[in-house]
Design an enzyme around this catalytic site. Structure first.
Site, PDB file in Angstrom:
ATOM      1  N   ASP A 144       0.841  -1.192   0.000  1.00 52.70           N
ATOM      2  CA  ASP A 144       0.000   0.000   0.000  1.00 52.70           C
ATOM      3  C   ASP A 144       0.884   1.253   0.000  1.00 52.70           C
ATOM      4  O   ASP A 144       1.912   1.303   0.670  1.00 52.70           O
ATOM      5  CB  ASP A 144      -0.891  -0.015   1.249  1.00 52.70           C
ATOM      6  CG  ASP A 144      -1.831   1.155   1.313  1.00 52.70           C
ATOM      7  OD1 ASP A 144      -2.710   1.257   0.435  1.00 52.70           O
ATOM      8  OD2 ASP A 144      -1.690   1.987   2.241  1.00 52.70           O
TER       9      ASP A 144
ATOM     10  N   GLU B  59       1.486  -0.665  -5.205  1.00 54.73           N
ATOM     11  CA  GLU B  59       0.536   0.399  -5.521  1.00 54.73           C
ATOM     12  C   GLU B  59       1.328   1.692  -5.652  1.00 54.73           C
ATOM     13  O   GLU B  59       1.805   2.242  -4.667  1.00 54.73           O
ATOM     14  CB  GLU B  59      -0.524   0.569  -4.426  1.00 54.73           C
ATOM     15  CG  GLU B  59      -1.484   1.710  -4.743  1.00 54.73           C
ATOM     16  CD  GLU B  59      -2.201   2.280  -3.528  1.00 54.73           C
ATOM     17  OE1 GLU B  59      -3.322   2.782  -3.692  1.00 54.73           O
ATOM     18  OE2 GLU B  59      -1.629   2.236  -2.423  1.00 54.73           O
TER      19      GLU B  59
END
Length: 682
Positions: free
Chosen positions: A402, A431
């Site tokens: 993340d 990400e």
């Protein structure tokens, strides 16, 4: 199968892996390749810029480290910054040698600085290979760039190994006495992401020295053609008893679909657990309060491990959502950092980045003051988070990182080296929005394809004008207060014309223009936990076409829970017992065709197909499998009703997805959302 944590005879588990970065020393890793004017920097307060730094590996938070220059090009006055984790901005093109003074000695690191270049110029790509011929390792490279360029290639031996490269570009086999990594960088107007081979010494049956050539940046074989399924962990299970156990009870749904990888959004103890209202994003779990404990409302660690085992029994791998860019402001470390009276204040005050350290105003993203960013310039933070990585790498099959753009590239390089050395089958997904090709080539195997996603969004808007009816408007209303990460970013598809369906092919072409590593894979998605539902925003016809795009274009297709069953709210509970069965059957057929036809697999070529349609909302392309020669032509239509499309291609008239004859009497093809047609073998 060699599943991680698989139960063995007698109910025992596999022995835990030993995690170590590199050779176990504080050496800071592979050579660095940068551009003058950009350098290796960690900009505080910049929400969009990728971070980087120079840092010791296997750090000891209590040890002393210092950086200095050993050699630099003529005319350079550049010096690394003070501190154990440093920044460095080369001021002259050329090769620099830096020294890291550490408790275990002095380590040297090469930094190759290339001239400043036009950032809009296409970036080259390079592939490095090696063969052993008559006692010598012969290196071979293939470099390419979009346009008229003719890239040169530079080779570097890892600073941790003796430089064995001879003038003719070969290496004697008998000179390789330890695993040795060689890097290649292509140079045109810009420099490429590096590629690498690792040369592993051994002996043959006659006790003669041999070398095995490996490609350390390749993704695990199991991940290349996987179908990924993301669940919003606290919204997917039975809503009467939402636990790891009831998630496990729902795995038959994934198995019937043909899912290969389950991505679980965070399930650790977090500030945003059950009961978090939607105006605060719902129970998302992305603000961690304890990295080593699962949310007790979901169950115990044993329950989680039972869920992983249940996935493995169905040949489904499990990906853990690794959230290490930030913590919750309720994390004990942060509470100590902001409270000068706390007994651990001195220890933790430098564990976070500060917009204003005196005011204890944290550095955060997008005004989200409840998730302060961790400070990777502190070796103690890195040491702690490597412990988090080690702990969870023992329990799952891969990480989805993340906010990967917020963590320095150097840290991800170390994480990749660390986990893949312990387990060559471990998987890494990043990400970064906008996606950054620097995340490939020794950091992550697969990247969120935000360019394709944004092209699909723009196309949906162009075709439908947005929300199509009152029911869709009402369905999205519950999400109005939930700020989505994707909504905060500059449009990643900027520059692409999304008024026509050809935008999806331009998005795929853009990977090569940006210089993505040849081994990089792409996660193809219509929606995720940070976006509105495509069905809600653009209607059923567009959603069917967008879903088909992700299963027929090159990459790894992903479903966000409920995309296949008709869930309309971004983070609504899964609609168990109320599935849209027609939609579900559609996605089952897509997955089955994706897995069964070789021309739709990851290594199949993508080719444009000349066509003539009665709408700009239709596009045709071909996929061709080099191994079997089989070829398909895919036609997508994002608009309502039926498009009539003429193809300048010899194809069979039967849709492989439905078995229906879609060839009209005038020779055109009738396309509602998608048809997949068998073409002539290439």
């Amino acid at each position: 199968m060699d599943w991680r944590r698989m139960r063995m005879d007698g109910g025992e588990t596999e022995p835990e892996a030993s995690f170590e970065s590199g050779d176990g020393s504080h050496h800071p890793g592979p050579p660095r390749f940068v551009t003058v004017g950009e350098g290796i920097v960690d900009p505080n307060g910049n929400e969009m810029e990728t971070r980087d730094d120079l840092a010791p590996w296997n750090p000891d938070g209590d040890a002393a480290y210092a950086w200095r220059i050993l050699e630099s090009p003529d005319g350079s006055t550049a010096e690394p910054t003070d501190g154990p984790v440093a920044e460095f901005e080369p001021d002259v093109p050329g090769e620099y040698t830096l020294a890291l003074d550490a408790p275990d000695g002095t380590h040297e690191l090469t930094v190759r600085a290339f001239p400043e270049a036009d950032e809009d110029a296409p970036r080259p790509r390079v592939e490095l290979d090696a063969t052993v011929v008559e006692g010598r390792v012969q290196l071979s490279t293939t470099a390419s760039v979009v346009g008229d360029g003719d890239p040169d290639v530079e080779l570097y031996v890892d600073d941790r190994n003796e430089d064995l490269l001879e003038a003719d570009g070969t290496i004697p086999v008998d000179a390789i006495d330890e695993p040795t990594r060689v890097y290649a960088v292509a140079v045109d107007e810009r420099h490429s992401v590096p590629d690498a081979v690792e040369l592993v010494p051994g002996t043959d049956q006659m006790d003669h020295p041999t070398v095995c050539v490996t490609h350390p940046f390749e993704p695990p074989e199991w991940a290349v053609d996987s179908v990924v399924y993301e669940i919003f962990t606290r919204r997917f299970p039975d809503q009467d008893e939402p636990t790891f156990e009831t998630i496990a009870d729902r795995l038959d749904h994934l198995e019937r679909l043909g899912i290969d990888v389950l991505w679980l959004t965070p399930f650790l103890e977090a500030e945003s657990g059950f009961g978090t209202p939607m105006e605060f994003g719902g129970p998302h779990g992305y603000n961690t309060t304890d990295y080593f404990s699962v949310d007790p409302d979901l169950g115990t660690m044993a329950d989680l491990e039972a869920l992983v085992d249940a996935c493995h029994e169905r040949d489904i791998r499990v990906v853990f959502d690794l959230v290490i860019n930030h913590t919750s402001d309720a994390h004990p470390f942060y509470e100590a950092a902001v409270d000068e009276t706390h007994p651990d204040h001195e220890r933790y005050r430098d564990w976070y980045r500060w917009a204003d350290v005196d005011a204890r105003d944290p550095d955060t993203y997008f005004g989200w003051e409840d998730i302060p960013n961790l400070h990777f310039g502190n070796p103690a933070v890195r040491e702690y988070l490597l412990g988090v990585v080690d702990y969870w790498a023992e329990r799952v099959d891969g990480f989805r990182a993340d906010v990967a753009w917020g963590v320095p590239l150097s840290f991800w390089t170390e994480v990749s080296d660390r986990v893949t050395d312990a387990d060559g089958e471990f998987f890494l997904l990043d990400e970064t929005l906008p996606s950054d090709v620097e995340m490939g080539g020794g950091r992550f195997h697969t990247h969120h394809d935000d360019v394709l996603h944004d092209a699909l969004e723009g196309l949906g808007e162009s075709v439908t004008g947005g929300v199509t009816d009152e029911s869709a408007d009402e369905a999205g209303a519950a999400d109005d207060g939930a700020d989505a990460v994707a909504d905060e970013f500059t449009d990643s598809a900027a520059g692409l014309d999304t008024s026509t369906a050809d935008a999806i092919l331009a998005a795929v072409d853009d990977r090569r223009r940006r210089g993505a590593h040849p081994d990089s894979e792409w996660l193809l998605y219509v929606e995720n936990h940070d976006t509105d539902r495509y069905l809600t925003e653009y209607g059923r016809d567009a959603q069917l076409a967008a879903g088909a795009a992700t299963f027929t274009l090159p990459g790894s297709p992903m479903l966000y829970y409920g995309q296949e069953t008709g869930v309309t709210g971004r983070r609504d509970p899964m609609n168990w017992g109320a599935f849209d069965e027609d939609l579900l059957e559609y996605y089952r057929r897509l997955i089955d065709l994706r897995k069964s036809h070789p021309a739709l697999r990851a290594d199949a070529d993508l080719e444009r197909v000349a066509s003539d349609a009665d709408t700009d909302a239709a596009v045709a392309f071909a996929r061709a499998d080099p191994a079997s020669g089989r070829r398909v032509v895919v036609v997508l239509h994002f608009g309502e009703g039926t498009a009539m499309v003429d193809l300048d291609e010899s194809v069979d008239g039967t849709d492989l997805l439905t078995g229906a004859d879609v060839l009209a009497s005038d020779g055109a093809f009738a396309v509602d959302s998608v048809v997949v047609l068998e073409g002539d073998e290439s």
